[in-house]
Scaffold this active site. Structure first.
Site, PDB file in Angstrom:
ATOM      1  N   GLY A   9       0.863  -1.192   0.000  1.00  0.00           N
ATOM      2  CA  GLY A   9       0.000   0.000   0.000  1.00  0.00           C
ATOM      3  C   GLY A   9       0.892   1.232   0.000  1.00  0.00           C
ATOM      4  O   GLY A   9       0.639   2.206   0.712  1.00  0.00           O
ATOM      5  N   GLY A  12      -0.227   5.058  -0.736  1.00  0.00           N
ATOM      6  CA  GLY A  12      -1.231   5.708   0.118  1.00  0.00           C
ATOM      7  C   GLY A  12      -0.631   6.857   0.926  1.00  0.00           C
ATOM      8  O   GLY A  12       0.586   7.026   1.014  1.00  0.00           O
ATOM      9  N   LYS A  16       3.401   8.095   2.476  1.00  0.00           N
ATOM     10  CA  LYS A  16       4.028   9.388   2.158  1.00  0.00           C
ATOM     11  C   LYS A  16       4.220  10.244   3.401  1.00  0.00           C
ATOM     12  O   LYS A  16       5.280  10.816   3.619  1.00  0.00           O
ATOM     13  CB  LYS A  16       3.103  10.172   1.203  1.00  0.00           C
ATOM     14  CG  LYS A  16       3.280   9.816  -0.253  1.00  0.00           C
ATOM     15  CD  LYS A  16       2.323  10.627  -1.093  1.00  0.00           C
ATOM     16  CE  LYS A  16       1.033   9.861  -1.250  1.00  0.00           C
ATOM     17  NZ  LYS A  16       0.027  10.402  -2.093  1.00  0.00           N
ATOM     18  N   LYS A 175       3.462   7.814  20.667  1.00  0.00           N
ATOM     19  CA  LYS A 175       3.693   9.235  20.950  1.00  0.00           C
ATOM     20  C   LYS A 175       4.453   9.359  22.271  1.00  0.00           C
ATOM     21  O   LYS A 175       4.156   8.658  23.241  1.00  0.00           O
ATOM     22  CB  LYS A 175       2.357   9.985  21.017  1.00  0.00           C
ATOM     23  CG  LYS A 175       1.694  10.114  19.624  1.00  0.00           C
ATOM     24  CD  LYS A 175       0.427  10.923  19.696  1.00  0.00           C
ATOM     25  CE  LYS A 175      -0.354  10.878  18.394  1.00  0.00           C
ATOM     26  NZ  LYS A 175       0.126  11.749  17.341  1.00  0.00           N
ATOM     27  N   HIS A 233      -7.576   4.897  19.674  1.00  0.00           N
ATOM     28  CA  HIS A 233      -6.744   5.870  20.389  1.00  0.00           C
ATOM     29  C   HIS A 233      -7.317   6.245  21.767  1.00  0.00           C
ATOM     30  O   HIS A 233      -6.615   6.198  22.776  1.00  0.00           O
ATOM     31  CB  HIS A 233      -6.594   7.158  19.572  1.00  0.00           C
ATOM     32  CG  HIS A 233      -6.135   6.945  18.155  1.00  0.00           C
ATOM     33  ND1 HIS A 233      -5.256   5.945  17.796  1.00  0.00           N
ATOM     34  CD2 HIS A 233      -6.421   7.609  17.006  1.00  0.00           C
ATOM     35  CE1 HIS A 233      -5.032   6.012  16.490  1.00  0.00           C
ATOM     36  NE2 HIS A 233      -5.724   6.991  15.990  1.00  0.00           N
ATOM     37  N   LYS A 316     -13.893  16.202  14.430  1.00  0.00           N
ATOM     38  CA  LYS A 316     -13.247  16.918  13.320  1.00  0.00           C
ATOM     39  C   LYS A 316     -13.871  18.313  13.243  1.00  0.00           C
ATOM     40  O   LYS A 316     -15.023  18.496  13.625  1.00  0.00           O
ATOM     41  CB  LYS A 316     -13.498  16.198  11.999  1.00  0.00           C
ATOM     42  CG  LYS A 316     -13.040  14.744  12.013  1.00  0.00           C
ATOM     43  CD  LYS A 316     -11.854  14.534  11.104  1.00  0.00           C
ATOM     44  CE  LYS A 316     -11.353  13.118  11.149  1.00  0.00           C
ATOM     45  NZ  LYS A 316      -9.935  12.982  11.392  1.00  0.00           N
TER      46      LYS A 316
HETATM   47  C1  BG6 Z   1      -6.058   8.434  12.730  1.00  0.00           C
HETATM   48  C2  BG6 Z   1      -7.475   8.733  12.326  1.00  0.00           C
HETATM   49  O1  BG6 Z   1      -5.963   7.175  13.303  1.00  0.00           O
HETATM   50  O2  BG6 Z   1      -5.612   9.408  13.658  1.00  0.00           O
HETATM   51  C3  BG6 Z   1      -7.588  10.143  11.765  1.00  0.00           C
HETATM   52  O3  BG6 Z   1      -7.878   7.794  11.341  1.00  0.00           O
HETATM   53  C4  BG6 Z   1      -7.009  11.149  12.731  1.00  0.00           C
HETATM   54  O4  BG6 Z   1      -8.939  10.455  11.461  1.00  0.00           O
HETATM   55  C5  BG6 Z   1      -5.615  10.728  13.164  1.00  0.00           C
HETATM   56  O5  BG6 Z   1      -6.957  12.396  12.069  1.00  0.00           O
HETATM   57  C6  BG6 Z   1      -5.069  11.628  14.256  1.00  0.00           C
HETATM   58  O6  BG6 Z   1      -3.718  11.327  14.447  1.00  0.00           O
HETATM   59  P1  BG6 Z   1      -2.709  12.427  14.973  1.00  0.00           P
HETATM   60  O7  BG6 Z   1      -1.443  11.702  15.236  1.00  0.00           O
HETATM   61  O8  BG6 Z   1      -2.580  13.456  13.900  1.00  0.00           O
HETATM   62  O9  BG6 Z   1      -3.347  12.996  16.209  1.00  0.00           O
END
Ligand code: BG6
Length: 455
Positions: A9, A12, A16, A175, A233, A316
């Site tokens: 993949g 995708g 990148k 992180k 997450h 979002k």
């Molecule tokens: C991803 C989600 O797992 O995590 C995204 O699919 C989200 O929708 C992203 O934007 C957020 O990750 P980070 O590291 O930018 O907070």
């Protein structure tokens, strides 16, 4: 580390934006010595490395050329057995030419629908075993879309690879500040005794973003905030914040501690929202009822946390790009200082991004007066360590070293899906970009507000 990295993949966004920059930094920091990268995708025409240049910070041509020299393209159709027969030959030839031993990391940066078929194809080519070498396979999230599909996927993949070879990634666990959480909790003697329902009033886990779905509309529309972010997450952050003290930081012990929290976690109240204009985004159904906002109160039914609200908010197109864990301690009774009752309860905020660090608000006397004011004790890690490794660097390094402590076990995935599957979607409130649906405030306890800005 001597190994072959195969990215499936490879055209995708993830490759990148995240994987190539992470590999670049690992090379720069001399964490990768002898290696090749094989970028596998159907479309051979895209110059993956050129496209990822803009996502690499402080790019220097020497390091980039090392990456370029070790990068090889391979065009394949994941459904087609012949593609994998040829891929095997391609890899073996390259390994011979580069005198590599045959340690192989397969990174599935594809749509989840390809996971099982790719695992089977790799197995058929014997890419799951080799004497004196390792084979590891990394799966991006989402791992399944509910308990049933996650179970089927786990079974399917486990028929080919042993659990010890399977790395289910949740990049939040890579992180820096998330990795710091256990250290903060368990190496500071003043925290552990008060880390419970007796002293903590509520905990907020915020994952807020100030942009929309961008070009991921058709993917996102099938998942929504609950499955895209809360199942993985947010619940991982909750589990790490709430888990009992582990006897060691080993993979097995941490996983068991997280798992026992997840098993006792359930949603009490929730509010769903969708930002104005979402239905017009590319790839989104015009009558979509997918939520782009979720907020909820979770309860953990164990003796440490009973009746302590764990609030999760994510969405979002909110006001800020901000990820944090906010721990609000209980208010002390105001018997000590007559008439001075309005002091603010202590709180500890662990900021995961954009700033990395944590701060503690404690009370102090205003000089020359009787008044009390909260003062902030601040550790800004990103101020002193501006180049701390990014999540994918930490996690790739863990895979090379076979360290699974920051990866998700099959049982954790399934237990998280169990929590999510039980959540019934109710009304989806429309909210203006840059705000949250006002109904989200109603689920909070009296006097508690969402911590959507950093003090
Ligand atoms: C991803 C989600 O797992 O995590 C995204 O699919 C989200 O929708 C992203 O934007 C957020 O990750 P980070 O590291 O930018 O907070």
């Amino acid at each position: 580390m001597n190994c072959t990295i195969v990215i499936l993949g490879a055209t995708g966004d993830l490759t990148k934006k995240k994987l190539i920059p992470a590999l670049y930094n690992l090379i720069k920091n001399k964490k990768l010595e002898k290696f090749i990268v094989v970028g596998v995708a159907r479309d051979r025409s895209q110059n993956i490395l050129e496209h990822s240049k803009k996502f690499i910070k402080n790019l220097d041509s020497k390091t980039f050329n090392i990456l370029k020299d070790s990068f090889h393209y391979f065009s394949a159709n994941f459904q087609n057995k012949a593609s994998f027969v040829n891929l095997k030959k391609f890899i073996l030839d390259l390994e011979k030419k580069n005198t590599l031993p045959g340690n192989r990391l397969f990174y599935l940066a594809t749509l989840p629908t390809h996971f099982e078929v790719i695992a089977n194809q790799l197995g058929e080519q014997g890419f799951n075993k080799k004497d004196n070498c390792w084979h590891r396979v990394v799966f991006e999230k989402p791992f399944g879309s509910n308990l049933k599909s996650a179970r089927l996927l786990n079974r399917g993949v486990q028929k080919v690879f042993k659990e010890s070879q399977i790395f289910r990634i949740d990049h939040y666990l890579g992180k820096e500040l998330v990795q710091n959480l256990s250290i903060l909790r368990f190496t500071n003697i003043f925290l552990e005794p008060i880390w419970n329902k007796k002293y903590i009033d509520n905990i907020q886990i915020i994952l807020s973003e100030n942009f929309g779905v961008g070009d991921r509309g058709s993917f996102y529309d099938k998942y929504g905030a609950l499955k895209d972010v809360v199942q993985n997450h947010a619940l991982q952050l909750l589990a790490l914040t709430a888990m009992e003290k582990p006897s060691s930081l080993s993979t097995k012990v941490i996983r068991e501690k997280k798992l026992s929290v997840l098993k006792k976690t359930k949603l009490k109240k929730s509010v769903f929202g969708q930002y104005e204009g979402y239905k017009k985004e590319n790839g989104v159904k015009p009558n979509s009822s997918t939520e782009t906002f979720f907020s909820g109160e979770f309860q953990i039914n164990n003796s440490r946390w009973k009746r302590t609200p764990f609030y999760i908010l994510t969405g979002k197109n909110l006001k800020n790009k901000l990820v944090l864990i906010h721990v609000e301690f209980k208010k002390l009774p105001c018997g000590l200082l007559k008439g001075v009752c309005d002091f603010i309860p202590n709180h500890l905020t662990i900021e995961i991004q954009p700033k990395e660090g944590f701060h503690l608000h404690i009370n102090a006397k205003v000089p020359g007066k009787k008044d009390i004011k909260p003062v902030k004790m601040d550790y800004c890690q990103s101020c002193v360590e501006p180049n701390s490794p990014k999540a994918y660097e930490n996690l790739l390094l863990d895979v090379f070293q076979g360290n699974k402590s920051s990866f998700i076990h099959a049982k954790e995935v399934e237990t998280s899906w169990k929590i999510i599957d039980k959540i019934k979607k109710q009304t989806i409130y429309t909210y203006k970009k840059g705000t949250i649906p006002p109904q989200a405030n109603v689920i909070l306890k009296k006097d508690v507000r969402w911590h959507l800005d950093v003090d």
